[in-house]
Design a protein around this motif. Structure first.
Motif, mmCIF file in Angstrom:
data_model
loop_
_atom_site.group_PDB
_atom_site.id
_atom_site.type_symbol
_atom_site.label_atom_id
_atom_site.label_comp_id
_atom_site.label_asym_id
_atom_site.label_seq_id
_atom_site.Cartn_x
_atom_site.Cartn_y
_atom_site.Cartn_z
ATOM 1 N N ASN A 1 0.979 -1.362 0.092
ATOM 2 C CA ASN A 1 -0.009 0.040 0.128
ATOM 3 C C ASN A 1 1.004 1.194 -0.021
ATOM 4 O O ASN A 1 2.289 1.125 0.305
ATOM 5 N N MET B 1 3.500 2.177 2.849
ATOM 6 C CA MET B 1 4.607 1.559 3.389
ATOM 7 C C MET B 1 6.060 1.777 2.861
ATOM 8 O O MET B 1 5.964 1.874 1.432
ATOM 9 N N ARG C 1 0.498 -12.067 2.720
ATOM 10 C CA ARG C 1 -0.383 -11.885 3.779
ATOM 11 C C ARG C 1 -1.322 -13.150 3.976
ATOM 12 O O ARG C 1 -2.024 -13.427 4.934
ATOM 13 N N ARG D 1 -8.811 -3.825 -2.654
ATOM 14 C CA ARG D 1 -8.550 -5.157 -2.192
ATOM 15 C C ARG D 1 -9.818 -6.237 -2.302
ATOM 16 O O ARG D 1 -9.466 -7.217 -3.247
ATOM 17 N N HIS E 1 -8.577 0.497 1.970
ATOM 18 C CA HIS E 1 -9.696 -0.194 2.497
ATOM 19 C C HIS E 1 -11.021 0.792 2.874
ATOM 20 O O HIS E 1 -10.579 1.866 3.319
ATOM 21 N N THR F 1 -10.203 2.982 6.079
ATOM 22 C CA THR F 1 -9.871 4.142 6.130
ATOM 23 C C THR F 1 -10.160 5.221 5.651
ATOM 24 O O THR F 1 -9.944 6.306 5.564
ATOM 25 N N PHE G 1 -5.242 9.094 9.207
ATOM 26 C CA PHE G 1 -6.119 7.697 9.611
ATOM 27 C C PHE G 1 -7.108 8.156 10.557
ATOM 28 O O PHE G 1 -7.617 7.099 11.389
ATOM 29 N N GLY H 1 -4.111 1.725 11.495
ATOM 30 C CA GLY H 1 -4.584 2.626 12.615
ATOM 31 C C GLY H 1 -5.315 1.659 13.452
ATOM 32 O O GLY H 1 -5.341 0.604 13.473
#
Ligand SMILES: CN(C)C(=N)NCCC[C@H](N)C(=O)O
Length: 278
Positions: free
Chosen positions: A27, A30, A95, A141, A170, A173, A222, A267
């Motif tokens: 994302n 990062m 993941r 996603r 997402h 967020t 966030f 977050g």
């Protein structure tokens, strides 16, 4: 006169970030070249967990696993409504293994109604329960076909929403539920309109005409990754503008520092999977 906000006690599942790291990029938040401290992440996560406990909520913990640095983001691993568990299927291979650890946790803790999805489904990262509706994000996603799958498995009406800004990849967020209600029109939500397509904005305006509208300033820190129990709203410490707006509506902002976890794009809400037993 200001409405009296009534909290309800919640049950959360969380995962301590003992193996937290930013080793890959999935994302825009990062950056593996920036220093990251698992110790700082654990300290911030512990404060978040203890905040929930202070507010009277139950927090259960799942054991973190080496090699799964994002496992702290428990919200991505299950959607639980009325005791029915819909597991997850991650988009990123890095993941993927998290889903099975969470499935096993639910089995070992006595949950019998567990379904693992066929479609890409990042759980509460893209699903938000209002008390009657499951708001469902897609665009980055969760597969749109996972929305129909969730409706079928959980037996609740799903409202699909299209996300359009990669920073807000997402649903959690860009939107969260402040107060659930069994009457659809009475649930309270807050969202950042620019994160949604024009059509999805019209849907949100139609279903939630009294929603709190957030700004880019709220979203960038966030602030839309909050966790509300109907009265107390846990927010990142930087989200003071949003906190004041919510306080004027009768909510109680409770601030936590999650700056280390934000380096992975998460977050407070991302760390918090809600178990709704029904
Ligand atoms: C608030 N959000 C977006 C979450 N629900 N989860 C955070 C996931 C972070 C992880 N590095 C990833 O990109 O999947």
């Amino acid at each position: 006169m200001q409405a009296m906000r009534v909290p309800t006690t919640r049950r959360y599942l969380m995962c301590p970030p003992r193996f937290f790291a930013v080793d890959y990029v999935i994302n825009p938040w990062m950056d593996p070249t920036q220093p990251v401290s698992a110790d700082v992440a654990v300290a911030q996560w512990t404060e978040l967990r203890d905040t929930y406990r202070r507010l009277g909520h139950t927090v259960e913990e799942i054991e973190p696993q080496p090699g799964l640095p994002d496992m702290v983001f428990a919200a991505n691993s299950g959607t639980v409504v009325d005791g029915r568990v819909l597991g997850s299927r991650f988009r990123a291979p890095q993941r993927a293994a998290e889903a099975e650890h969470f499935r096993r946790w639910f089995v070992e803790h006595g949950y019998r109604d567990i379904t693992m999805p066929e479609k890409i489904n990042e759980a509460e990262g893209d699903f938000a329960w209002t008390g009657t509706l499951l708001l469902a994000g897609t665009g980055f996603r969760t597969d749109p076909a996972a929305h129909a799958e969730a409706q079928e498995v959980l037996g609740v009406p799903v409202v699909s929403l299209q996300l359009v800004d990669p920073r807000y990849y997402h649903l959690d967020t860009a939107l969260f539920v402040l107060a659930e209600a069994t009457d659809t029109t009475r649930a309270q939500i807050v969202y950042y309109p620019e994160a949604f397509s024009a059509g999805s904005r019209r849907v949100l305006e139609r279903v939630f005409p009294d929603a709190v509208l957030a700004t880019s300033e709220d979203a960038e820190c966030f602030g839309l990754n909050g966790v509300s129990d109907g009265r107390n709203v846990v927010l990142p410490v930087e989200a003071t503008r949003l906190g004041e707006l919510l306080a004027a509506r009768g909510y109680e902002p409770v601030y936590v520092d999650i700056s280390e976890l934000r380096k992975a794009g998460g977050g407070p809400k991302c760390c918090t999977l809600e178990i709704r037993k029904g």
